[in-house]
Write a protein that holds these residues in place. Structure first.
Motif, PDB file in Angstrom:
ATOM      1  N   PHE A   1       0.820  -1.197   0.000  1.00 29.62           N
ATOM      2  CA  PHE A   1       0.000   0.000   0.000  1.00 29.62           C
ATOM      3  C   PHE A   1       0.866   1.265   0.000  1.00 29.62           C
ATOM      4  O   PHE A   1       1.824   1.368   0.775  1.00 29.62           O
ATOM      5  N   ALA A   2       0.564   2.186  -0.874  1.00 25.98           N
ATOM      6  CA  ALA A   2       1.245   3.494  -0.865  1.00 25.98           C
ATOM      7  C   ALA A   2       0.266   4.562  -1.285  1.00 25.98           C
ATOM      8  O   ALA A   2      -0.471   4.403  -2.245  1.00 25.98           O
ATOM      9  N   LEU A   3       0.242   5.637  -0.531  1.00 25.99           N
ATOM     10  CA  LEU A   3      -0.647   6.750  -0.855  1.00 25.99           C
ATOM     11  C   LEU A   3       0.208   7.999  -1.006  1.00 25.99           C
ATOM     12  O   LEU A   3       1.010   8.319  -0.122  1.00 25.99           O
TER      13      LEU A   3
ATOM     14  N   GLU B   1      -2.357   3.501  12.118  1.00 22.14           N
ATOM     15  CA  GLU B   1      -1.689   2.403  11.427  1.00 22.14           C
ATOM     16  C   GLU B   1      -0.850   2.868  10.234  1.00 22.14           C
ATOM     17  O   GLU B   1      -0.400   2.049   9.445  1.00 22.14           O
ATOM     18  N   TYR B   2      -0.636   4.187  10.124  1.00 25.57           N
ATOM     19  CA  TYR B   2       0.107   4.698   8.968  1.00 25.57           C
ATOM     20  C   TYR B   2       1.463   5.278   9.355  1.00 25.57           C
ATOM     21  O   TYR B   2       1.591   5.954  10.383  1.00 25.57           O
ATOM     22  N   ASP B   3       2.465   5.022   8.505  1.00 25.62           N
ATOM     23  CA  ASP B   3       3.744   5.739   8.582  1.00 25.62           C
ATOM     24  C   ASP B   3       3.662   6.831   7.540  1.00 25.62           C
ATOM     25  O   ASP B   3       3.432   6.557   6.364  1.00 25.62           O
ATOM     26  N   ILE B   4       3.844   8.068   7.990  1.00 24.77           N
ATOM     27  CA  ILE B   4       3.657   9.194   7.078  1.00 24.77           C
ATOM     28  C   ILE B   4       4.951   9.976   6.915  1.00 24.77           C
ATOM     29  O   ILE B   4       5.673  10.220   7.891  1.00 24.77           O
TER      30      ILE B   4
ATOM     31  N   ILE C   1       1.634   1.528   5.279  1.00 26.12           N
ATOM     32  CA  ILE C   1       1.060   0.913   6.470  1.00 26.12           C
ATOM     33  C   ILE C   1       2.147   0.425   7.410  1.00 26.12           C
ATOM     34  O   ILE C   1       3.110  -0.224   6.994  1.00 26.12           O
ATOM     35  N   ASN C   2       2.013   0.777   8.693  1.00 30.32           N
ATOM     36  CA  ASN C   2       2.894   0.283   9.736  1.00 30.32           C
ATOM     37  C   ASN C   2       2.253  -0.990  10.272  1.00 30.32           C
ATOM     38  O   ASN C   2       1.238  -0.936  10.951  1.00 30.32           O
ATOM     39  N   LEU C   3       2.840  -2.128   9.901  1.00 27.90           N
ATOM     40  CA  LEU C   3       2.203  -3.413  10.200  1.00 27.90           C
ATOM     41  C   LEU C   3       2.018  -3.642  11.708  1.00 27.90           C
ATOM     42  O   LEU C   3       0.979  -4.152  12.135  1.00 27.90           O
ATOM     43  N   ALA C   4       3.024  -3.233  12.518  1.00 24.47           N
ATOM     44  CA  ALA C   4       2.929  -3.444  13.965  1.00 24.47           C
ATOM     45  C   ALA C   4       1.768  -2.629  14.537  1.00 24.47           C
ATOM     46  O   ALA C   4       0.958  -3.126  15.311  1.00 24.47           O
ATOM     47  N   GLU C   5       1.691  -1.369  14.093  1.00 26.53           N
ATOM     48  CA  GLU C   5       0.621  -0.504  14.598  1.00 26.53           C
ATOM     49  C   GLU C   5      -0.735  -1.004  14.136  1.00 26.53           C
ATOM     50  O   GLU C   5      -1.728  -0.896  14.850  1.00 26.53           O
ATOM     51  N   ARG C   6      -0.735  -1.528  12.923  1.00 29.50           N
ATOM     52  CA  ARG C   6      -1.996  -2.009  12.387  1.00 29.50           C
ATOM     53  C   ARG C   6      -2.489  -3.197  13.201  1.00 29.50           C
ATOM     54  O   ARG C   6      -3.692  -3.300  13.490  1.00 29.50           O
ATOM     55  N   ALA C   7      -1.560  -4.088  13.576  1.00 27.00           N
ATOM     56  CA  ALA C   7      -1.926  -5.254  14.370  1.00 27.00           C
ATOM     57  C   ALA C   7      -2.540  -4.810  15.700  1.00 27.00           C
ATOM     58  O   ALA C   7      -3.509  -5.395  16.180  1.00 27.00           O
ATOM     59  N   LYS C   8      -1.994  -3.701  16.262  1.00 31.41           N
ATOM     60  CA  LYS C   8      -2.507  -3.193  17.541  1.00 31.41           C
ATOM     61  C   LYS C   8      -3.961  -2.747  17.431  1.00 31.41           C
ATOM     62  O   LYS C   8      -4.731  -2.867  18.368  1.00 31.41           O
ATOM     63  N   THR C   9      -4.313  -2.200  16.264  1.00 35.93           N
ATOM     64  CA  THR C   9      -5.690  -1.693  16.127  1.00 35.93           C
ATOM     65  C   THR C   9      -6.683  -2.848  16.052  1.00 35.93           C
ATOM     66  O   THR C   9      -7.849  -2.677  16.387  1.00 35.93           O
ATOM     67  N   GLY C  10      -6.200  -4.011  15.592  1.00 34.39           N
ATOM     68  CA  GLY C  10      -7.076  -5.167  15.488  1.00 34.39           C
ATOM     69  C   GLY C  10      -8.117  -5.023  14.388  1.00 34.39           C
ATOM     70  O   GLY C  10      -9.057  -5.807  14.306  1.00 34.39           O
ATOM     71  N   LEU C  11      -7.955  -4.022  13.524  1.00 31.29           N
ATOM     72  CA  LEU C  11      -8.946  -3.804  12.456  1.00 31.29           C
ATOM     73  C   LEU C  11      -8.521  -4.511  11.172  1.00 31.29           C
ATOM     74  O   LEU C  11      -7.333  -4.647  10.899  1.00 31.29           O
ATOM     75  N   THR C  12      -9.495  -4.959  10.436  1.00 32.99           N
ATOM     76  CA  THR C  12      -9.174  -5.648   9.182  1.00 32.99           C
ATOM     77  C   THR C  12      -9.183  -4.677   8.008  1.00 32.99           C
ATOM     78  O   THR C  12      -8.805  -5.013   6.909  1.00 32.99           O
ATOM     79  N   TYR C  13      -9.633  -3.468   8.263  1.00 32.58           N
ATOM     80  CA  TYR C  13      -9.682  -2.487   7.169  1.00 32.58           C
ATOM     81  C   TYR C  13      -8.814  -1.284   7.550  1.00 32.58           C
ATOM     82  O   TYR C  13      -8.381  -1.163   8.689  1.00 32.58           O
ATOM     83  N   LEU C  14      -8.581  -0.416   6.563  1.00 32.87           N
ATOM     84  CA  LEU C  14      -7.780   0.781   6.820  1.00 32.87           C
ATOM     85  C   LEU C  14      -8.706   1.930   7.188  1.00 32.87           C
ATOM     86  O   LEU C  14      -9.740   2.121   6.563  1.00 32.87           O
ATOM     87  N   ARG C  15      -8.295   2.665   8.185  1.00 29.19           N
ATOM     88  CA  ARG C  15      -9.122   3.815   8.578  1.00 29.19           C
ATOM     89  C   ARG C  15      -8.783   5.015   7.691  1.00 29.19           C
ATOM     90  O   ARG C  15      -7.675   5.097   7.145  1.00 29.19           O
TER      91      ARG C  15
END
Lengths: 434, 283
Positions: A64-66, A148-151, A196-210
């Motif tokens: 993913f890249a924005l 969950e994002y690295d900006i 996407i920061n995978l570690a942070e994303r895992a912490k959110t427990g969400l399956t989608y991107l906010r």
């Protein structure tokens, strides 16, 4: 409850506007219907802008890249990770809708009066060494981890340097991106780049991107859609929910067109409203050669008629980025929020420039609403019934033609689905010679 | 073909006598034809202009012209320029009420008789009307993007054709403006490395067409001396480019003309030349 709400709104509406009707809200066609449609909420007043971008990304998180051009280097406090539900709420609230009415008994006096009335009513990173960055002409202005994002906020001197930098730092950007990036670099714009920061994303427990939100001040009232076209093959969809204080928003560099709406359609559309609306939008976009911006909805957010969803609470509006509620803009007092929902189907050749907007003084409500009218099914116990049945028959012929015209569906198929003969009745002279 | 057929029929019916009563100048028809094309296009394509608004614009505009000519004792004054102003206002001004259009038309045409410097009216009436609507009137706005490419292409074709065939009017200012404006758009496109379609897209803006041939070309509101006119056109173009790409604000053309108009009396003083005279037929 929807009925009660609708009724109350209907009364208000009928007092204020000749266009409003209260029907039973029966269905909506939300943005999820259009695959790969980008959704953006834009809040704007004066130079103050809040943009929320929903990423309907389904691929590998590592890919993913924005990349979004922004007018200046954004501070950490200007960036937020929002709530996806706000998109769902605004989408549901403003989605094209179906309303349904039941004809009254033609024998009652009230119906005769209503028929007269009806005739009168007319019908929106990873970081590399700094020396290397300098060689590429890229400066990392800031780095943040937000949700969950690295900006990374970048400024660049050369578009090919920026492209190289992005590739070297593990951003999957399509080949040839530099050509599209160049105009923004020369306009001295900065780049908001997220992965996407995978570690942070895992912490959110969400399956989608906010959704990512950013607030800034800029004289440009625009959406940079050119970058999204780099590797696009066919037409792409963008749905923009624009929230302003005063009036309808339209494009200043493309034609803005209202979708055909407020028409009576056959009853079978009730069970296939999604297919209907998709076909309608495809047909209308094709007819306009993918050169226009369609308005799907424009309404004051404090009420609706019929309501496809409950109006948004002030807290939800604030989460969407509305900054002027409860005197938060320093002007004091609650102000209005107007929602313009624009839907664009664009291609590279037909949208050569980014979308520029202006807020007009237009306050006339608009919604893409389609109407079902159920005929009265009673006994023939008064002389008016024959005339009523004849009027229903004529009405159904028109509904079939309207549906075929709106969606590009074949008229014969439509008529068959309605239980009408596949071809309109032959004229008397056609029967004479056959 | 059609023209020849019309001529033949007209000759048969002995219509020459009638024709003598009509304006001799073919450009009158060309202007009316183009204005009608744009108006019909806007009426059928733009959901915010209502035919009642257009009718009221013409009623108020022409009545103001009648009243003013009567007061000035000019019973033979022409109505063509008033008609052109009313077309321009209908095409550009949008409002959510019925009173804005007639008020703007009356102010625009009234301004020709009130705001005068050195025997010339100062502002192009349609330009002033649009600015009054934009700045002063509530519930009014200007929709610059509502024409559509095919319609505008037809407009360019027609207008360029008629300009090439009719030489009497002061088109130098139009050419100079168009050259400078489009030149700067092209230069910007090259410098930024934008897609060349951006240029074509700019040409598809009906406001540019209308502005070039109806507003800035108004011979009564531009400098009398040729050199001054050309300089003026270049200044207006630069101002419009700055408004559009420097300030990122909409309606650059009408703003640029409005802001630059006070330069006209100054330029007339620096480079004196005889005032333009409309031929009786073209009003």
């Amino acid at each position: 409850m929807p009925f009660l709400r609708c009724l109350a709104a209907g009364l208000l509406a009928c007092a204020g506007s000749a266009h409003a009707f209260c029907g039973f809200y029966v269905g909506k066609a939300d943005a999820g219907l259009f695959n790969e449609a980008s959704q953006v909420i834009m809040v704007r007043d004066g130079n103050r802008t809040v943009i929320s971008m929903l990423n309907d990304y389904k691929g590998e998180p590592t890919e993913f890249a924005l990349v979004v051009p922004v007018p200046h280097v954004l501070q950490r406090s200007q960036i937020n990770v929002g709530d996806r539900r706000i998109f769902d709420r605004i989408d549901a609230f403003s989605a094209p809708r179906l309303a349904e009415y039941h004809d009254d008994d033609p024998c009652s006096r009230r119906e005769l009066d209503m028929m007269k009335l009806r005739r009168m009513a007319p019908a929106s990173m990873a970081m590399e060494a700094k020396a290397m960055d300098r060689a590429l002409g890229v400066t990392v202005e800031a780095t943040y981890t937000v949700g969950e994002y690295d900006i990374v906020i970048l400024s660049a001197e050369q578009s090919d340097g920026l492209e190289t930098w992005l590739l070297q730092n593990g951003y999957r950007i399509p080949p040839g991106a530099s050509r599209a990036l160049q105009p923004y670099i020369r306009l001295d714009m900065k780049f908001f780049v997220a992965k996407i920061n995978l570690a942070e994303r895992a912490k959110t427990g969400l399956t989608y991107l906010r959704p990512l939100q950013f607030a800034f001040e800029s004289e440009k009232f625009m959406l940079p859609l050119r970058l999204g076209m780099i590797n696009a093959r066919g037409p792409q969809d963008l749905i923009a929910f624009i929230l302003t204080k005063n009036g309808r928003v339209e494009s200043t560099n493309y034609r803005t067109v209202k979708l055909p709406a407020n028409m009576d359609v056959p009853l079978f559309v009730r069970s296939e409203f999604n297919q209907f609306y998709k076909a309608l939008f495809n047909e209308q976009a094709k007819r306009e050669k993918y050169r226009v911006v369609f308005t799907e909805y424009f309404w004051d957010m404090s009420w609706c008629d019929p309501c496809a969803a409950d109006p948004l609470a002030p807290e939800e509006l604030r989460k969407a980025g509305v900054f002027w509620l409860n005197g938060e803009d320093g002007q004091g007092g609650a102000s209005k929020v107007m929602l313009t929902r624009l839907h664009v189907r664009y291609t590279r050749p037909t949208f050569p420039e980014d979308l520029m907007f202006q807020e007009t003084a237009d306050r006339e409500n608009f919604q893409t609403r389609y109407v079902l009218r159920h005929p009265w099914t009673g006994k023939d116990d008064c002389p008016q019934v024959a005339a009523y049945r004849e009027s229903v028959r004529k009405r159904q012929q028109i509904e079939a033609a309207t549906l075929a015209q709106l969606t590009g569906w074949e008229l014969g198929t439509v008529r068959t689905k309605m239980g009408l003969p596949a071809h309109p009745e032959a004229k008397w002279w056609e029967r004479l010679w056959n | 073909m059609v023209g020849t057929a019309v001529e033949l029929i007209a000759a048969r019916l002995g219509l020459e006598r009638w024709r003598a009563a009509l304006p001799q100048d073919a450009r009158v028809f060309q202007i009316l034809f183009l204005a009608s094309l744009l108006s019909v296009g806007v009426l059928t394509r733009d959901f915010t202009l209502r035919w009642e608004q257009m009718a009221l614009t013409f009623a108020a505009g022409l009545m103001t012209q009648v009243f003013a000519l009567h007061r000035l004792g000019l019973p033979n004054g022409s109505y063509l320029s008033a008609v052109v102003t009313c077309f321009g206002l209908s095409i550009l001004v949008r409002a959510d009420s019925l009173w804005v259009h007639p008020l703007v038309a009356a102010i625009a045409i009234g301004s020709k008789f009130v705001l005068r410097v050195n025997g010339k009216h100062l502002y192009n009436p349609a330009n002033l009307g649009v600015m009054v609507a934009l700045i002063l009137l509530p519930g009014a706005w200007v929709s610059p993007g509502q024409w559509g490419h095919d319609l505008v292409a037809a407009g360019w074709f027609l207008m360029l054709g008629s300009v090439v065939t009719g030489r009497a009017r002061r088109w130098d200012v139009s050419w100079m403006f168009l050259g400078c404006f489009l030149g700067m758009v092209a230069l910007r496109m090259l410098v930024l490395g934008q897609n060349p379609w951006v240029f074509v897209h700019q040409l598809g803006n009906g406001a540019l067409l209308l502005f070039t041939f109806f507003m800035i070309s108004d011979p009564m509101t531009i400098p009398n001396h040729r050199r001054a006119r050309l300089l003026y056109a270049a200044i207006v173009a630069a101002c419009a480019i700055f408004w559009q790409y420097g300030l990122y604000r909409p309606n650059a053309l009408v703003w640029a003309l409005f802001l630059c108009t006070p330069l006209v009396p100054l330029l007339d003083r620096w480079w004196p030349a005889p005032k333009f005279q409309w031929r009786p037929a073209t009003g």
